[in-house]
Structure formats: structure tokens, C-alpha cells
Motif scaffolding. Structure first.
Motif, PDB file in Angstrom:
ATOM      1  N   GLN A  42     -43.490  63.010   1.076  1.00  0.00           N
ATOM      2  CA  GLN A  42     -45.147  63.556   1.080  1.00  0.00           C
ATOM      3  C   GLN A  42     -45.050  64.954  -0.329  1.00  0.00           C
ATOM      4  OE1 GLN A  42     -47.333  63.880   3.638  1.00  0.00           O
ATOM      5  NE2 GLN A  42     -47.379  61.931   3.564  1.00  0.00           N
ATOM      6  N   LYS A  85     -54.660  63.795   0.872  1.00  0.00           N
ATOM      7  CA  LYS A  85     -54.849  63.615   1.851  1.00  0.00           C
ATOM      8  C   LYS A  85     -55.197  64.065   2.877  1.00  0.00           C
ATOM      9  CE  LYS A  85     -52.821  59.676   2.980  1.00  0.00           C
ATOM     10  NZ  LYS A  85     -53.305  58.314   3.363  1.00  0.00           N
ATOM     11  N   TYR A  86     -54.567  64.782   3.307  1.00  0.00           N
ATOM     12  CA  TYR A  86     -55.081  66.128   4.096  1.00  0.00           C
ATOM     13  C   TYR A  86     -55.354  67.570   3.451  1.00  0.00           C
ATOM     14  CZ  TYR A  86     -54.295  62.477   6.831  1.00  0.00           C
ATOM     15  OH  TYR A  86     -53.688  60.869   7.193  1.00  0.00           O
ATOM     16  N   TYR A 116     -61.819  62.440  -2.450  1.00  0.00           N
ATOM     17  CA  TYR A 116     -60.764  61.595  -2.253  1.00  0.00           C
ATOM     18  C   TYR A 116     -60.184  61.239  -0.580  1.00  0.00           C
ATOM     19  CZ  TYR A 116     -60.148  65.253  -6.739  1.00  0.00           C
ATOM     20  OH  TYR A 116     -61.383  65.294  -7.785  1.00  0.00           O
ATOM     21  N   GLN A 117     -61.886  61.793  -0.264  1.00  0.00           N
ATOM     22  CA  GLN A 117     -60.956  60.518   1.349  1.00  0.00           C
ATOM     23  C   GLN A 117     -60.458  61.585   1.828  1.00  0.00           C
ATOM     24  OE1 GLN A 117     -62.574  57.027   2.388  1.00  0.00           O
ATOM     25  NE2 GLN A 117     -63.515  58.298   0.342  1.00  0.00           N
ATOM     26  N   MET A 118     -60.310  62.989   1.932  1.00  0.00           N
ATOM     27  CA  MET A 118     -59.086  64.238   2.721  1.00  0.00           C
ATOM     28  C   MET A 118     -59.929  64.588   3.947  1.00  0.00           C
ATOM     29  SD  MET A 118     -58.319  66.012  -0.934  1.00  0.00           S
ATOM     30  CE  MET A 118     -56.734  67.349   0.240  1.00  0.00           C
ATOM     31  N   GLY A 140     -50.285  65.161   0.184  1.00  0.00           N
ATOM     32  CA  GLY A 140     -50.402  63.936  -0.061  1.00  0.00           C
ATOM     33  C   GLY A 140     -49.128  63.728  -0.729  1.00  0.00           C
ATOM     34  N   GLU A 141     -49.295  62.614  -0.881  1.00  0.00           N
ATOM     35  CA  GLU A 141     -48.635  61.757  -0.942  1.00  0.00           C
ATOM     36  C   GLU A 141     -48.110  60.903  -2.325  1.00  0.00           C
ATOM     37  OE1 GLU A 141     -49.918  59.158   2.533  1.00  0.00           O
ATOM     38  OE2 GLU A 141     -49.650  57.857   0.784  1.00  0.00           O
TER      39      GLU A 141
ATOM     40  N   GLN B  20     -59.158  59.195   7.019  1.00  0.00           N
ATOM     41  CA  GLN B  20     -58.188  58.534   7.121  1.00  0.00           C
ATOM     42  C   GLN B  20     -58.041  57.582   8.602  1.00  0.00           C
ATOM     43  OE1 GLN B  20     -56.202  58.012   4.464  1.00  0.00           O
ATOM     44  NE2 GLN B  20     -57.219  59.594   2.847  1.00  0.00           N
ATOM     45  N   TYR B  34     -50.198  63.220  11.766  1.00  0.00           N
ATOM     46  CA  TYR B  34     -51.170  61.807  10.963  1.00  0.00           C
ATOM     47  C   TYR B  34     -49.392  60.907  10.735  1.00  0.00           C
ATOM     48  CZ  TYR B  34     -49.996  64.565   6.484  1.00  0.00           C
ATOM     49  OH  TYR B  34     -48.763  65.318   5.988  1.00  0.00           O
TER      50      TYR B  34
END
Lengths: 342, 342
Positions: A42, A85-86, A116-118, A140-141, B20, B34
Motif C-alpha cells: 500500500q 486507488k482511494y 483513475y477509477q478512484m 494506492g498500490e 472499486q 476496503y
């Protein structure tokens, strides 16, 4: 707190040891990385913008302010080669901001986050008697947490940068002069300052290609290169003739374009180094993806310093500082730089 | 932005759908959860404190300010039944704060973080012309993300609360009157207001025992119970005679003690519901761990409302609001409450 006190302050607050063995990258790079489970890393970063210091309502719309507040964080994730991601958002709101403007700030973030599909996961809103303060955390990852560290540069590496450098500072300069200028040059440079595009795809390509050192350009090319030189203990030599400076920046003021490129900051492009073999892969993949990436110099054995060979083949030392148009007190992740931030 | 605009504002910014699929708990509970991988759930929360709104330098030391800024976030993780792991801190600093004071804020956080083996991973420091604004993000882990949701209450559940309620508001009241009072009562209540202890162990016990609804008490017992009643669509009835109010709060002002307990907020205790069978387990485990937990009422089928049966067996409706001693604009995670925050 004055700027010159900041370096010792960050040293003071940086813990001498960590409790969790799962911290892969702690304070001192663009973002932190910790392992949740073997192969699951993460990324965590957090950046703050303050009204009248990092943005002005006189020239930035609420949507643009939201966009930038999220973009600067995504850029930190990109500089770790990660996928955002978030996000969570905290805003301290003065009474003179309307609910409509606040909603527009979140819309600006959402528009960028959506690409970014966040997902927005939460945060806080509080009232303040002072200026609007907006803090964003992005998680993020990354699959390859070791591939994009500042400390990864080695002698023989090629130094590269994505996109153009200096546009953001040129845009700020023009905004200060005349924010209503409708010329194509002004509009392009305004946009580059107000709506920076984080280089997530370039970061992913670089991270997937092998060992690289990598920073995003928040404080200026000279400052970021000095961070890499110091963290990696190499000498970095860049060539003025190779710097990707846009024709718009030259048009804005050709005497200042180099200064903007070296010290302007806030371009949120990526700068780094990689071996010639790895760079060949990066270059090919970036070309395929339509991403401009430019070789601007080499890393050598020697003192942790950065030099510029200018148009007349004279070699000048590039100090970290230069000017810093934002009155930032500094940053915790960017611990190496006295003007630095995460 | 005025307080009454806040509810529609949070509705405006809450996305109607998520990108997501791994988001288990989005906006609307104490913290977001998550999934990183099957069985690996990350908790994320973020809270902000503003000088002269959430704390005053006149009665809180820098260490105490740091402690509280981290504690309120750990409390959100506790309310999800999770274990806090990492934190990041962003501070907007006015010029009149010294580097020594700033370092002390971080020391206050470190002292608390150390007790949970938490590591500081980064953040940002920026200057501001306004008041000091401190934002903390905490990430944590939970094995049972579904066990502590606000929406988990069912008819027949027992309503419980940890520790004492109203101490923090009593402490604030006394601090406003005479911050130099050295009496044992004042010192205890000052401490309860300035140095809240997040109930991580209680949260873990509750989460491990089975289905429960759970909130931490940031906005006051009445407000938190209303959130649970609304999210779970149950009627909650509590009994005045059962409320755990400390002798110190009664000593401070026995006419105000009940109001503090119901509406004071910032106790950062946990309040929730569980089936009688589960509550028996929770009670036993809390007793073993030396944690005070008190049964204060029951959940019933009916409208999403909260009632108090008073000393004279009269039943009063407990509205969310009551008074709100902090001028909070609200919160994103705490989306259900007009005065709420995450």
C-alpha cells in the motif's frame, strides 16, 4: 515557523526506529509504502494546499482547486510507480466560501479521480476563521516498491524527465500579470499551472522496466535532482540544450524560461535516472503510450551534487534552492530538501 | 458555510456509485474499509482540528493538542473494531507557532502512537496566515469489517457504552471557568477533555464477539445513538438511571451532568448495541480486560428515534442536536448527522 528552521524540525519528528516491520518506505520519499501481505504493498501520501499560498480564488475556479489538490497527491503515487486507488479529503472552511463552491471543489477532484477509477472514501469538514485549507490523502498500490526510490540512482545512469519543465511557473507568472489573457500561449500555460496532470502511466512504465530513481517535480527540477543525487550519492550532470522547455514557456519570456524549468516547480512531471538498457525500454514504452520522455543528462561517480552544462559548454552548480514562489514551510516525506515537501 | 447547509453538501459530494468493488464501507460510518485481498481489510480515516475551534493554546499544551489530534482518529478505527497501524500528519502553521511547539505536537502524537505500535509515515507542513490546522490520517486493519457497522442494530439488542459519558464536556466547562484549578476533580475532567483515550481494546473485544452496531462518541451520546437508530431503522430507548456519569462530572455541576452526558460529545468512548447473548460475551471480556462497559437501554422495533426514560419514568425524545459546543461544520464519514463528523 520560518523556512530555515524546517530541516531540523523534520529531523526532530522523524522517528529513529519503526514499530512495524512492514514499512518498506517511511518518511523521506514521495510517498510511504507498507506491506499488507507478501506482494500487496500500500502507498500512502498526504498533501495540503492553503488559500492565497498554493492557490488564489482570483484566478483558480473551485473545480481547478479541487483538481490540483488531488493531482499533487496522485503525482506522489506516480513517483513511486504506483496506481492510485482511494482518497480522503479534509477541508477547513472559512465562512466566506459558499456550499456551491465547496461542492465544486469536490467535483474538480471527482473528475480527476474518475479518470483513475478512484473512490472518495471520507474525510472531514470543519469551519475555520482563517483561510481555506484543503488536505488530501491518497492511497494506492504498487507491485514493485523498490523500483522507484530516490536512492536508486547509480553512476552511468541516464537522467530523464517526462513532459515539459517550467510551464507551471510560466503559467503562474502570466496569471499574476493578466489572468484574463485569452491567447493560446497563456491559456496553455494557465492550464499547466492550474490543472497539472499526474504522470501515473509514465510511473507505471518506469516501475515495470526495472530499477530507476524517481521523483515528481513539485519543487523544481534542480531541487528534485539534488534530492536524487543526495539520496543516491551520485553526481548528476544535465545539459541545458537537452531540457524539454515548451515553445509557450519561451514565448512567455525567453530570458526566464530556463529559470522556470530549473527552479519553477509544480510541473508534476517525473524526473529520474535509469541504466541505459532500462532507459531504452522506458523510452520505447513511453513512445508507444504517447508520453514525451527526454534524456537530459547522466549520473556520475562523485560528490552528491547537480551540475548544468550550459549553451556555452560552461558547467554551473545547480543548488537546490533557487527561488521558491510558494511560501511552503516544507514537507515531511520530502525530508531531504529544506524547501521540500512530500 | 453555515451549519444548516452541511447535510445537503455531504449528499452532494457523496458519489452515487463506486469504481472499486473492494470498498466494503464507504462514506457514512466512522471510517472507511476496503479490501486489499481476501481477509485483508484496510481502514482509513481522517480528522481535522482547528486552533480556537477544537483546541485553545490557552489551556492545551502542544503535546496535548498532538495527542488529541491522533486520538480522535484512532477512536474512529476503534469504532470499526480495528487495529490502528500508521498515521500521516498535515499541519498548516501560522508564523506565531515556534518550531519547539511544533515538535511538541508531534511528540504528543508519538507518545500515544507508541502505545499502539503505530508509525508516522509522512504528511506535509505548510505555512498559513490563518489559525493552526492539523489533519491526521490513520490507517488500520480489521479482520471483521462487517461486525461494527452503524446499521447493525436489531430489535431486542442491548444498548451499551464504554467508560463514562459527559466528562469531556464537564472538563471543557471547567477549563473555560478556571484552567488553573488544581482540585482532583478538575484535573481528572481536564484530562478527560484534553487527552481522550481511544477505546481500541474495547473495539477489538466487541468486534470479536459477533454482530454489534458501534459508534465512537465524538458528537455526544444522543447524536451517536440517533445515527445508529437511523442507519439500523430501530427505536432506541435508554434509561437515565443507568447512564455511567462520573462522580467528578456530578461534582462539577450536578444540574448539567446529564446534559453533558447526552449532548457534550468528545468523550471518545464507544456506544453500540448487541444481542443479549453477544453482550454477555462482550461484558465478560471487558471485565477481564478491566474495561468499564455499561448496559444503558434496549433497541426496539419502531421508528428510527431515540428516547430517554428519566428518573421520574417519563419518556423524552432525544434529538440529535442538543447543543454543540464546538463550531463544527460537520464531517463526511459522519454523513447521517447534521452536526456529525467522522
Amino acid at each position: 515557523m520560518a523556512l530555515h528552521d524546517e530541516f531540523s524540525f523534520i529531523k526532530d519528528i522523524t522517528p529513529s526506529s519503526l514499530h512495524q516491520a512492514d514499512v518498506l518506505v517511511g518518511i523521506g520519499d514521495d510517498a510511504a509504502v507498507y506491506q499488507v501481505q507478501e506482494g500487496q504493498q500500500q502507498i500512502l501520501c498526504m498533501d495540503t494546499m492553503v488559500e492565497d499560498i498554493h492557490f488564489k480564488r482570483s484566478y483558480s475556479s473551485a473545480e481547478e482547486i479541487g483538481h490540483k489538490a488531488l493531482a499533487v497527491n496522485i503525482s506522489d503515487v506516480a513517483a513511486m510507480g504506483g496506481i492510485p486507488k482511494y482518497y480522503a479529503v479534509s477541508i477547513a472552511i472559512p465562512a466566506h466560501w459558499s456550499p456551491g463552491e465547496l461542492t465544486a471543489i469536490y467535483q474538480g477532484m471527482k473528475q480527476l479521480g474518475d479518470t483513475y477509477q478512484m473512490d472518495l472514501l471520507g474525510g472531514d469538514t470543519v469551519s475555520t476563521q482563517g483561510k481555506l485549507v484543503i488536505t488530501v490523502t491518497v492511497t494506492g498500490e504498487t507491485q514493485r516498491p523498490d523500483n522507484c526510490l530516490r536512492s536508486n540512482a547509480k553512476e552511468g545512469d541516464i537522467v530523464f524527465v517526462t513532459g515539459y519543465v517550467g510551464d507551471s511557473a510560466a503559467g503562474l507568472h502570466l496569471l499574476t500579470e493578466n489572468p484574463d489573457n485569452l491567447s493560446a500561449t497563456s491559456q496553455y500555460l494557465f492550464q499547466r499551472h492550474k490543472m497539472p496532470v499526474p504522470q501515473v502511466e509514465a510511473g507505471t512504465i518506469i516501475s515495470a522496466s526495472g530499477r530507476a530513481s524517481l521523483n515528481d517535480i513539485s519543487d523544481g527540477l534542480a531541487s528534485e535532482l539534488n534530492e536524487i543525487a543526495e539520496a543516491s550519492n551520485v553526481t548528476i550532470m544535465i545539459d541545458e540544450t537537452m531540457l524539454p522547455i515548451s515553445k509557450e514557456a519561451f514565448e512567455a519570456d525567453n530570458r526566464q524560461a530556463l529559470t522556470w524549468a530549473l527552479y519553477g516547480g509544480e510541473d508534476f512531471e517525473l524526473v529520474g535516472t535509469a541504466s541505459p538498457e532500462t532507459f531504452a525500454v522506458i523510452e520505447k514504452e513511453c513512445k508507444k503510450a504517447g508520453i514525451l520522455i527526454t534524456r537530459i543528462g547522466e549520473a556520475h561517480q562523485g560528490e552528491a551534487k547537480v551540475f548544468l552544462e550550459d549553451l556555452h559548454s560552461e558547467v554551473r552548480l545547480l543548488a537546490k534552492g533557487g527561488y521558491n514562489h510558494f511560501q511552503k514551510a516544507g514537507g515531511i516525506n520530502g525530508v531531504e530538501s529544506e524547501n521540500g515537501k512530500s
